[in-house]
Design a protein around this motif. Structure first.
Motif, PDB file in Angstrom:
ATOM      1  N   ALA A 188       0.827  -1.188  -0.146  1.00 12.75           N
ATOM      2  CA  ALA A 188      -0.009   0.174  -0.297  1.00 12.75           C
ATOM      3  C   ALA A 188       0.877   1.123  -0.148  1.00 12.75           C
ATOM      4  O   ALA A 188       0.600   2.129  -0.601  1.00 12.75           O
ATOM      5  CB  ALA A 188      -0.892   0.163   1.201  1.00 12.75           C
ATOM      6  N   ALA A 189       2.207   1.249   0.773  1.00 12.13           N
ATOM      7  CA  ALA A 189       2.873   2.362   0.863  1.00 12.13           C
ATOM      8  C   ALA A 189       3.616   2.711  -0.585  1.00 12.13           C
ATOM      9  O   ALA A 189       3.921   3.853  -0.715  1.00 12.13           O
ATOM     10  CB  ALA A 189       3.803   2.221   1.959  1.00 12.13           C
ATOM     11  N   MET A 190       3.833   1.429  -1.375  1.00 11.99           N
ATOM     12  CA  MET A 190       4.636   1.598  -2.458  1.00 11.99           C
ATOM     13  C   MET A 190       3.838   1.985  -3.731  1.00 11.99           C
ATOM     14  O   MET A 190       4.119   2.905  -4.551  1.00 11.99           O
ATOM     15  CB  MET A 190       5.343   0.080  -2.872  1.00 11.99           C
ATOM     16  CG  MET A 190       6.398  -0.220  -1.996  1.00 11.99           C
ATOM     17  SD  MET A 190       6.647  -2.244  -2.425  1.00 11.99           S
ATOM     18  CE  MET A 190       7.182  -1.953  -4.022  1.00 11.99           C
ATOM     19  N   VAL A 191       2.650   1.535  -3.767  1.00 12.70           N
ATOM     20  CA  VAL A 191       1.533   1.910  -4.853  1.00 12.70           C
ATOM     21  C   VAL A 191       0.565   2.842  -4.632  1.00 12.70           C
ATOM     22  O   VAL A 191      -0.109   3.448  -5.539  1.00 12.70           O
ATOM     23  CB  VAL A 191       1.048   0.569  -5.452  1.00 12.70           C
ATOM     24  CG1 VAL A 191       2.085  -0.478  -5.843  1.00 12.70           C
ATOM     25  CG2 VAL A 191       0.010   0.054  -4.426  1.00 12.70           C
ATOM     26  N   GLY A 192       0.324   3.362  -3.104  1.00 15.63           N
ATOM     27  CA  GLY A 192      -0.388   4.225  -2.802  1.00 15.63           C
ATOM     28  C   GLY A 192      -1.738   3.716  -2.806  1.00 15.63           C
ATOM     29  O   GLY A 192      -2.802   4.784  -2.871  1.00 15.63           O
ATOM     30  N   GLY A 227      13.091  -8.013 -11.828  1.00 15.23           N
ATOM     31  CA  GLY A 227      13.341  -6.747 -11.759  1.00 15.23           C
ATOM     32  C   GLY A 227      12.041  -5.826 -11.755  1.00 15.23           C
ATOM     33  O   GLY A 227      12.405  -4.593 -11.860  1.00 15.23           O
ATOM     34  N   VAL A 228      10.949  -6.194 -11.681  1.00 11.59           N
ATOM     35  CA  VAL A 228       9.728  -5.631 -11.771  1.00 11.59           C
ATOM     36  C   VAL A 228       8.988  -5.237 -10.556  1.00 11.59           C
ATOM     37  O   VAL A 228       9.100  -6.079  -9.692  1.00 11.59           O
ATOM     38  CB  VAL A 228       8.688  -6.234 -12.892  1.00 11.59           C
ATOM     39  CG1 VAL A 228       7.493  -5.552 -12.849  1.00 11.59           C
ATOM     40  CG2 VAL A 228       9.400  -6.354 -14.242  1.00 11.59           C
ATOM     41  N   ASP A 229       8.439  -3.984 -10.370  1.00 12.22           N
ATOM     42  CA  ASP A 229       8.129  -3.690  -8.876  1.00 12.22           C
ATOM     43  C   ASP A 229       6.696  -4.423  -8.660  1.00 12.22           C
ATOM     44  O   ASP A 229       6.118  -4.643  -9.977  1.00 12.22           O
ATOM     45  CB  ASP A 229       7.848  -2.059  -8.850  1.00 12.22           C
ATOM     46  CG  ASP A 229       7.054  -1.559  -9.674  1.00 12.22           C
ATOM     47  OD1 ASP A 229       5.833  -1.717  -9.696  1.00 12.22           O
ATOM     48  OD2 ASP A 229       7.552  -0.611 -10.519  1.00 12.22           O
ATOM     49  N   VAL A 230       6.254  -4.268  -7.724  1.00 14.26           N
ATOM     50  CA  VAL A 230       5.055  -5.258  -7.320  1.00 14.26           C
ATOM     51  C   VAL A 230       3.859  -4.536  -8.072  1.00 14.26           C
ATOM     52  O   VAL A 230       2.950  -5.313  -8.455  1.00 14.26           O
ATOM     53  CB  VAL A 230       4.757  -5.178  -5.378  1.00 14.26           C
ATOM     54  CG1 VAL A 230       4.330  -3.781  -5.146  1.00 14.26           C
ATOM     55  CG2 VAL A 230       3.656  -6.231  -5.463  1.00 14.26           C
ATOM     56  N   GLY A 231       3.495  -3.361  -8.148  1.00 11.90           N
ATOM     57  CA  GLY A 231       2.521  -2.802  -8.806  1.00 11.90           C
ATOM     58  C   GLY A 231       2.464  -3.245 -10.381  1.00 11.90           C
ATOM     59  O   GLY A 231       1.267  -3.523 -10.917  1.00 11.90           O
ATOM     60  N   ALA A 232       3.622  -3.252 -11.001  1.00 16.13           N
ATOM     61  CA  ALA A 232       3.704  -3.665 -12.524  1.00 16.13           C
ATOM     62  C   ALA A 232       3.647  -5.200 -12.376  1.00 16.13           C
ATOM     63  O   ALA A 232       3.052  -5.642 -13.435  1.00 16.13           O
ATOM     64  CB  ALA A 232       5.182  -3.351 -12.825  1.00 16.13           C
ATOM     65  N   LYS A 233       4.128  -5.801 -11.508  1.00 14.36           N
ATOM     66  CA  LYS A 233       4.028  -7.135 -11.497  1.00 14.36           C
ATOM     67  C   LYS A 233       2.399  -7.650 -11.550  1.00 14.36           C
ATOM     68  O   LYS A 233       1.981  -8.505 -12.398  1.00 14.36           O
ATOM     69  CB  LYS A 233       4.505  -7.893 -10.295  1.00 14.36           C
ATOM     70  CG  LYS A 233       6.155  -8.165 -10.442  1.00 14.36           C
ATOM     71  CD  LYS A 233       6.407  -8.862  -9.035  1.00 14.36           C
ATOM     72  CE  LYS A 233       7.931  -9.096  -9.027  1.00 14.36           C
ATOM     73  NZ  LYS A 233       8.311  -9.592  -7.817  1.00 14.36           N
ATOM     74  N   SER A 234       1.658  -6.919 -10.756  1.00 10.17           N
ATOM     75  CA  SER A 234       0.181  -7.200 -10.533  1.00 10.17           C
ATOM     76  C   SER A 234      -0.465  -6.889 -12.140  1.00 10.17           C
ATOM     77  O   SER A 234      -1.308  -7.850 -12.424  1.00 10.17           O
ATOM     78  CB  SER A 234      -0.294  -6.460  -9.830  1.00 10.17           C
ATOM     79  OG  SER A 234      -2.059  -6.413  -9.643  1.00 10.17           O
ATOM     80  N   GLU A 235       0.095  -5.893 -12.727  1.00 12.19           N
ATOM     81  CA  GLU A 235      -0.643  -5.326 -14.028  1.00 12.19           C
ATOM     82  C   GLU A 235      -0.238  -6.685 -14.924  1.00 12.19           C
ATOM     83  O   GLU A 235      -0.983  -6.975 -15.776  1.00 12.19           O
ATOM     84  CB  GLU A 235      -0.059  -4.308 -14.496  1.00 12.19           C
ATOM     85  CG  GLU A 235      -0.653  -3.065 -13.720  1.00 12.19           C
ATOM     86  CD  GLU A 235      -0.174  -1.832 -14.199  1.00 12.19           C
ATOM     87  OE1 GLU A 235       0.519  -1.717 -15.126  1.00 12.19           O
ATOM     88  OE2 GLU A 235      -0.060  -0.680 -13.372  1.00 12.19           O
ATOM     89  N   ILE A 236       0.962  -7.257 -14.929  1.00 17.44           N
ATOM     90  CA  ILE A 236       1.617  -8.106 -15.844  1.00 17.44           C
ATOM     91  C   ILE A 236       0.790  -9.577 -15.788  1.00 17.44           C
ATOM     92  O   ILE A 236       0.285 -10.108 -16.561  1.00 17.44           O
ATOM     93  CB  ILE A 236       2.975  -8.261 -15.768  1.00 17.44           C
ATOM     94  CG1 ILE A 236       3.806  -7.127 -16.328  1.00 17.44           C
ATOM     95  CG2 ILE A 236       3.489  -9.490 -16.482  1.00 17.44           C
ATOM     96  CD1 ILE A 236       5.228  -7.198 -16.255  1.00 17.44           C
ATOM     97  N   TYR A 237       0.438  -9.558 -14.453  1.00 15.78           N
ATOM     98  CA  TYR A 237      -0.112 -11.051 -14.123  1.00 15.78           C
ATOM     99  C   TYR A 237      -1.585 -10.918 -14.765  1.00 15.78           C
ATOM    100  O   TYR A 237      -2.233 -11.943 -15.305  1.00 15.78           O
ATOM    101  CB  TYR A 237      -0.371 -11.256 -12.481  1.00 15.78           C
ATOM    102  CG  TYR A 237       0.878 -11.512 -11.801  1.00 15.78           C
ATOM    103  CD1 TYR A 237       2.116 -12.077 -12.102  1.00 15.78           C
ATOM    104  CD2 TYR A 237       1.181 -11.072 -10.475  1.00 15.78           C
ATOM    105  CE1 TYR A 237       3.234 -12.216 -11.816  1.00 15.78           C
ATOM    106  CE2 TYR A 237       2.269 -11.283  -9.834  1.00 15.78           C
ATOM    107  CZ  TYR A 237       3.602 -11.834 -10.559  1.00 15.78           C
ATOM    108  OH  TYR A 237       4.535 -12.010  -9.940  1.00 15.78           O
ATOM    109  N   LYS A 238      -2.354  -9.789 -14.509  1.00 17.57           N
ATOM    110  CA  LYS A 238      -3.680  -9.657 -14.954  1.00 17.57           C
ATOM    111  C   LYS A 238      -3.683  -9.905 -16.457  1.00 17.57           C
ATOM    112  O   LYS A 238      -4.780 -10.438 -17.091  1.00 17.57           O
ATOM    113  CB  LYS A 238      -4.426  -8.239 -14.647  1.00 17.57           C
ATOM    114  CG  LYS A 238      -4.555  -8.256 -13.072  1.00 17.57           C
ATOM    115  CD  LYS A 238      -5.132  -6.699 -12.699  1.00 17.57           C
ATOM    116  CE  LYS A 238      -5.085  -6.913 -11.123  1.00 17.57           C
ATOM    117  NZ  LYS A 238      -5.585  -5.548 -10.521  1.00 17.57           N
TER     118      LYS A 238
END
Length: 507
Positions: free
Chosen positions: A236-240, A427-438
């Motif tokens: 939550a702190a990373m992606v807002g 090397g991908v942050d957690v927010g971008a990971k979630s987008e790639i998974y979707k």
């Protein structure tokens, strides 16, 4: 609490009108391990460059051992006691381990020549002190990626460092190698070093770090002892925002489609049993296993990048004369493990990188209109949420997550039937990971067959419908739906004898 050994005080950095860091407060204490977290592009790399003298602050300052510093160069900060191990290796393959570690600091004889005996002796003493078992005279070219990482760490610690900064240090390490790295980190902390640990792997942060600082859009959004955090509060702190479930829901009760990719008796290496399996339309099949288990070699063999015996079929039709170009024509596309070495043209624009493998459907390569690449890239940017102001900028200016999105988008331009992904979120942050998974789940829902390789077990467990565990070049076990867990995968991957889960050869 004692004074920090390294600190940022109201540190800000602007590039023209772009404020990259704004009033950063950051401390590293002796014997502590501080996680530096944030999405790609949050400002972590800029902060490290300011702390080590590669950049100079627009305002604010750096303190080291209680004194205000304005390093003239990274060499000045290194000489003072701040060592950095970068994500991208700086080793020279043609030189030995000893020559790499003491590059530019070789012991000399009274005649001004390199003292080879002293060089080897000092290297062996340093490696022994760190618990790193490498021959000092071995060429770095002959080492594994993990051993090259150890050479980088030894090089950083050849002098009496007070602070060690590690940028994604486990990205190329197996679980056992990661355990050894953590042992070294704990020993360094016990000797009083301050550690800055940059990683997108939250499990590692909670295991190895004492404190955490989270940066978003150039501002510290949260910091404190790791014990005060959970995975959700860090995210939550990373992606807002709360991400909710990191992984999209898997289809329940839905049957996968027809076999889209079939591998028959593929012999990847001498002495290894032939491999046979299928990937069905609408399925995400995972390949798990320790580093060196043969996952990447198998993927390259399927793709045609390695000459092997056996048969590969696409929609039931054999793929003759296997090569990457023939695979692309047949509908098999592959995302390679190293985007910078094998995927990107770093000095070219985002638009040129996106259009590198196809001029666009219905467009002849010799008749590409001026501006066509940029127009297509702008559509891609909006569709895949690539964060870049201008698609004419060099792709090297993008964060790792956005570079990965461009590569995946480029593959999808070829309208693949089968998508092979080797470490899709490295090397991908957690927010971008979630987008790639979707994105991947959406592609599978539309009927694409996806073969995913990942060293992150949580990724395999959360994303894949079915998993093969590889060990010593062979498929050691097949795990279905509810059987898929980190414990089940590791029990097979790390076993010394064959598993009895039973691998279905699908004919």
């Amino acid at each position: 609490m004692s004074e920090p050994v390294l600190a940022a005080r109201a540190l800000s950095k602007s590039f023209g009108p772009n404020d990259v860091l704004k009033g950063i407060e950051f401390e590293v204490h002796a014997g502590a391990s501080v996680a530096l977290c944030g999405e790609n592009g949050a400002g972590k790399s800029t902060l490290i460059k300011l702390l080590t003298g590669l950049y100079h602050p627009t305002s604010g300052h750096v303190e080291f051992n209680g004194n205000q510093e304005d390093w003239s160069s990274p060499r000045a900060s290194l000489d003072a006691g701040i060592a950095v191990v970068h994500q991208e290796f700086s080793t020279i393959g043609a030189l030995s381990v000893a020559e790499n570690i003491f590059l530019d600091a070789e012991p000399l004889t009274r005649f001004g020549l390199i003292d080879r005996k002293a060089l080897v002796s000092r290297t062996e003493a340093l490696l022994d002190k760190l618990g790193i078992h490498l021959p000092a005279r071995s060429l770095v070219d002959e080492l594994s990626v993990a051993d090259k990482q150890m050479v980088e760490i030894a090089k950083a610690l050849r002098s009496d460092a007070r602070v060690l900064i590690l940028d994604e240090p486990t990205a190329v390490l197996s679980q056992n190698e990661t355990r050894h790295l953590f042992k070294i980190i704990n020993e360094l902390r016990a000797r009083g070093l301050g550690i800055v640990y940059v990683s997108h792997r939250l499990d590692e942060i909670f295991e190895i770090c004492t404190d955490i600082t989270v940066i978003k859009d150039g501002v510290v959004t949260s910091q404190g002892p790791v014990a005060d955090y959970s995975h959700d509060t860090v995210i939550a702190a990373m992606v807002g925002r709360e991400l909710g479930n990191l992984f999209p829901e898997k289809p329940h009760g839905a049957e996968a489609g027809i076999p889209m990719l079939a591998v028959r008796d593929l012999v990847v290496a001498d002495g290894v049993p032939p491999v046979s399996f299928e990937v069905k339309a609408g399925e995400i099949l995972g390949l798990a296993g320790l580093v060196g288990s043969g996952r990447t070699e198998l993927a390259l063999a399927i793709y045609g990048a390695e000459a092997v015996s056996g048969t590969v079929l696409i929609e039931g039709e054999p793929l003759d004369y296997r090569s990457p170009s023939n695979s692309i024509d047949a509908g098999i596309l592959m995302l390679t493990e190293s985007r910078k070495d094998d995927g990107l043209f770093l000095n070219s624009s985002v638009a040129r990188n996106f259009a590198a493998t196809t001029p666009g459907h219905g467009v002849h390569p010799a008749r590409v209109a001026i501006g066509h690449e940029e127009a297509r890239a702008r559509v891609m940017k909006d569709r895949f949420g690539v964060v870049v102001d201008n698609v004419g900028l060099p792709i090297s200016a993008l964060s790792g997550g956005n570079q990965q999105k461009v590569l995946i988008a480029r593959l999808l331009e070829n309208r693949p039937k089968v998508l092979i992904l080797d470490e899709p979120t490295r090397g991908v942050d957690v927010g971008a990971k979630s987008e790639i998974y979707k994105m991947l789940r959406h592609l599978a829902d539309e009927g694409m067959a996806i073969l995913a390789i990942s060293s992150e077990l949580i990724e395999i467990v959360g994303l894949c419908d079915r998993v093969f565990v590889m060990r010593d070049g062979e498929l050691a076990a097949e795990l279905m739906s509810q059987e898929i867990s980190e414990e089940a995968i590791m029990s097979v991957a790390a076993a010394e004898t064959s598993s009895h889960h039973g691998v279905a050869s699908n004919g």
